[in-house]
Design an enzyme around this catalytic site. Sequence first.
Site, short mmCIF file in Angstrom:
data_model
loop_
_atom_site.label_atom_id
_atom_site.label_comp_id
_atom_site.label_asym_id
_atom_site.label_seq_id
_atom_site.Cartn_x
_atom_site.Cartn_y
_atom_site.Cartn_z
CB SER A 61 -7.19 -7.24 2.22
OG SER A 61 -6.57 -8.51 2.37
CD GLU A 106 -3.14 1.80 4.26
OE1 GLU A 106 -4.24 1.19 4.41
OE2 GLU A 106 -2.75 2.28 3.19
CB CYS A 126 -5.71 3.01 1.33
SG CYS A 126 -4.43 4.28 1.27
N GLY A 163 -3.59 -9.12 6.11
CA GLY A 163 -2.84 -8.49 7.19
C GLY A 163 -2.81 -9.35 8.44
#
Length: 575
Positions: free
Chosen positions: A271, A292, A326, A275
């Site tokens: 998330s 990512e 994702c 991150g």
Amino acid sequence: MELNVIIGLIVLLITTWWLFIREKDGKISRFEGAKINVPSSKIKCSKEETGDIRTGDGTIRCYNPSNSQFLGFANALDKSQVAEKANKARKAQESWKETSFSERRRVLRSLLVHLEENQREISNVSVTETGKTAIDSAFGEIFMSCEKLEYIIQNGPKFLKRESRDTGLLMFHKKAFVDYVPYGVIGLIIPWNFPIHNVLSHISTALMAGNGVIVKVSEWASWSAGYLEEMCRNWLEACGHNPDLVQFITGFAEAGTAVIENADKVLFIGSPGVGKQVMITAAATYTPVTLELGGKDSFIVCDDADVKYAASMALRGAFLNCGQNCLSAERFYVYDSVYDQFLDEVSKITPKIRQNSSPTCDVGAINLPTQMKRYQELLKDAVSKGAKIVCGGKMTEGLEGNFFEPTIIVNVNHTMRITQEETFGPIMTIIKVSSDEEVIKMANQSEYGLACSIFSGNYKRAESMAQKIHVGTTVVNDWGLSMLIQSMPFGGVKTSGFGKFNGPEGIRDFAVQKGCVTDRFGVKLPPPSVLFFPSPTNVHLLVHLFISIRHAPGIVGKFSAAVQLVSAILKQSYK
């Protein structure tokens, strides 16, 4: 048989033969698989236990989200334990970094063979851990891992070997090259949605680049970590290498922080909030990171699209792996002239989607129980602002696991949370649009920028729209396809993160790019003597004239500067 199926089979046969004749990776080492440890008695976890997996005694409670079956406990490691494992990986990497590319290919080929020969067992590990369906596991875990391994095996050495660089005419007597050298230890912090693929694909890339690995799995996918750790140790040992090269970490935030503190490069998938914390922690030691952080992907159905086809792809985009991808399509922008037809197509099929604890159903379970409450909050907010739920919208009744009904919601606008926050669940949010300009503007009205799908009968139009949508990857007349094209870099922009995996960019992301310049002919050609200390008082004027020779726009200016430079050098030499 359908034409596209026949074409697909022909392509499959050709590519299979092509891969077969290219296999030159030495002797394959086979090894014993890991043991699947599931309690013999089917103990069920209570709602309280599945909602809080912390046991309070340094372990993590593991269970199957599709039926609440207790699977066992995993250790929650502390910082010192993580550091110890990282040191083991670092020590093992000292010898691994000296291996040849051909040896690394052989080792990875051995893993690929093991995956293929044991694919059903390994796939079942993911089904048990995550509650996903058998097809989602077979395709998303095993097939994708095999494709990634094949790509790394075939192309890794090509993208990591020494690369010559042009020195230009001025430096013709020199040669320059770039080496791609290992970082040392790569820290992987991996989510729970695809615990096999997310682990093996990045381990394989890191190893091909000559690194050791410490991989922190999600606390919500800790049971499979024991299986994968045993499998990896058996694999490396069978290939004649130190099994400490790959280390698995189970635990909570403390363990993740320790991974960052002990790694030379970090890849985080998760998330945006976490991150950001990863970046903050990594900044303290100047550790590079690749992030990512998910997406809020647009799925655009233009007025000239094949609506029935687009609707079938939309169902996959929204509900594959129960929306826990994702790359899930989360914002469906449909042109007003085809809106009713599109809604009719998806509304007919969605209620028929089979959802239960059987791995052979269409849609599996939700991994995190807290997610289901969040889905309801997002839907409640949207309905309070005028949206309408066409079907679904609640937890699935009559099932003991974590299930949420595949949902379609319409009359949605951008004031609603459901259009701005990543849903990560089985909800198709449909928004009516009327023009290319409007849909491009709306698609870009998101803090995320991972991917986008555009459906149109006019490829030039669709590709033009794709250029104007600010995301990492755009797919025309398909969904999710980019992950199957291993040569394509994968990653996002904006809040979706930065850095890439897959493609040459992803392979090189796990290597330090190290430049080197040396003499081309083995003979030293020193610079002009005027540049040595002590230098003439007018040396700066000589440099200015040289700059004009190189970069003045016309021949007259270049010639004039050359005459002045020769004259100045001659005067200097006669002093």
